[in-house]
Design a protein around this motif. Structure first.
Motif, PDB file in Angstrom:
ATOM      1  N   UNK A 265       0.817  -1.207   0.000  1.00 46.69           N
ATOM      2  CA  UNK A 265       0.000   0.000   0.000  1.00 46.69           C
ATOM      3  C   UNK A 265       0.856   1.264   0.000  1.00 46.69           C
ATOM      4  N   UNK A 266       1.939   1.275   0.763  1.00 46.05           N
ATOM      5  CA  UNK A 266       2.805   2.460   0.791  1.00 46.05           C
ATOM      6  C   UNK A 266       3.428   2.740  -0.575  1.00 46.05           C
ATOM      7  N   UNK A 267       3.804   1.695  -1.279  1.00 47.78           N
ATOM      8  CA  UNK A 267       4.400   1.873  -2.601  1.00 47.78           C
ATOM      9  C   UNK A 267       3.353   2.331  -3.611  1.00 47.78           C
ATOM     10  N   UNK A 268       2.119   1.876  -3.459  1.00 44.53           N
ATOM     11  CA  UNK A 268       1.051   2.354  -4.328  1.00 44.53           C
ATOM     12  C   UNK A 268       0.778   3.836  -4.101  1.00 44.53           C
ATOM     13  N   UNK A 269       0.833   4.265  -2.834  1.00 40.52           N
ATOM     14  CA  UNK A 269       0.651   5.691  -2.551  1.00 40.52           C
ATOM     15  C   UNK A 269       1.790   6.519  -3.128  1.00 40.52           C
TER      16      UNK A 269
END
Length: 322
Positions: free
Chosen positions: A83-87
């Motif tokens: 999720x952090x990389x998608x953000x």
């Protein structure tokens, strides 16, 4: 009648099934070397700090990038996957800092190399007081980055700075605030980066120049080659491996710069000098987003790893060509 006997085979046997022939054909097995455990005890003092201070934090940071770790929260940290990389893919501020980081790295590395090359060529000549010039040339390298940043902040000071005083004395205007101007902040910081990192490049290039055989220069001079032709055909081929190595290292180090820019501008004004490391620092220690900041760090590690891999591939291909 003379009897003709068959020649004996090596090892004393004359037939195919002789024991002597089989024994001669069987090579003795080499004795197994005992494992030298004592060598590991000699390596451990140097290996343990690397594992504890480098590899351990790196693995912990990679694991932290897949969590929602934040400061000041009461509930336990949870695993959030990618999720952090998608953000990060949709974070325009991060990619803007990434662009600024590339501008900073290239803007510092290229002039730094050109100026250091000229200075190394000068210091390689038989000049009077050459030892003193070499000692003075490495002074910026011996100074801590924090001290360099404070010193240049005084130079750029809008009211009492040496730069603005010089501008006023020459009648070129009233001066300006170089570190807070939107158009001048990044060039001013790049200038400091060039000044601070040039001695290290100069020392590396000077070492490469001193390893070049002087006989080659003398032979080229006898053949009528001028200074530029001697540099192109003798000096640069010998200096090229050192130049490629120090340029790649400078590009990586400058991309990961933090302390110098933080002391000078803290990423301002308006994010004009916010390098990726500064952006990750703010996310972690100003806003408490440890997981998100760790994801930024993973992206930067991946970029640096790709740059380093490209450099190693180029060096290996260059070695094969030679």
């Amino acid at each position: 009648m003379t009897l003709v006997t068959a020649p004996e085979r090596p090892g004393g046997g004359s037939g195919k099934g002789g024991k002597g022939g089989r024994a001669a054909r069987q090579a003795p097995r080499p004795a197994r070397r005992p494992v030298e455990y004592g060598a590991w005890f000699l390596v451990l003092p140097a290996l343990l700090p690397i594992l504890v201070l480098s590899v351990g934090p790196l693995l912990y940071g990679i694991a932290l990038a897949f969590t929602d770790a934040q400061s000041g929260r009461t509930r336990a940290t949870q695993w959030v996957g990618t999720l952090n990389f998608q953000d990060l893919l949709h974070d325009t501020l991060f990619w803007e800092s990434f662009r600024i980081g590339l501008l900073w790295a290239v803007g510092v590395t290229v002039p730094q190399f050109l100026l250091a090359l000229g200075l190394a060529l000068l210091l390689n000549q038989n000049l009077r007081l050459r030892w003193l010039a070499r000692a003075l040339a490495i002074i910026p390298w011996a100074m801590p980055e924090v001290v360099v940043g404070i010193m240049w902040r005084l130079v750029y000071h809008p009211d009492a700075g040496v730069l603005n005083e010089t501008v006023r004395d020459l009648g070129l205007g009233d001066g300006r605030d170089w570190l807070t101007g939107l158009a001048t902040a990044l060039p001013a910081v790049i200038l400091v980066g060039i000044w601070a990192g040039m001695p290290q490049t100069t020392v590396a290039l000077l070492a490469g120049l001193q390893n070049t055989p002087q006989e080659l220069h003398e032979a080229a001079a006898l053949d009528g080659a001028g200074a530029w032709r001697r540099f192109r055909t003798v000096t640069w081929p010998a200096l090229k491996p050192v130049a490629l190595a120090i340029t790649a290292l400078n590009l990586i180090w400058n991309f990961n710069a933090f302390a110098l820019v933080y002391v000078l501008t803290s990423g301002g004004p308006g994010g004009r000098t916010r390098l990726p490391m500064l952006f990750a620092y703010e996310e972690a220690f100003r806003y408490g987003q440890f997981g998100y900041a760790a994801a930024m760090g993973c992206v930067m590690v991946a970029v640096v790893s790709v740059l380093l891999a490209l450099h190693l591939v180029a060096r290996l291909k260059g070695g094969e060509d030679r």
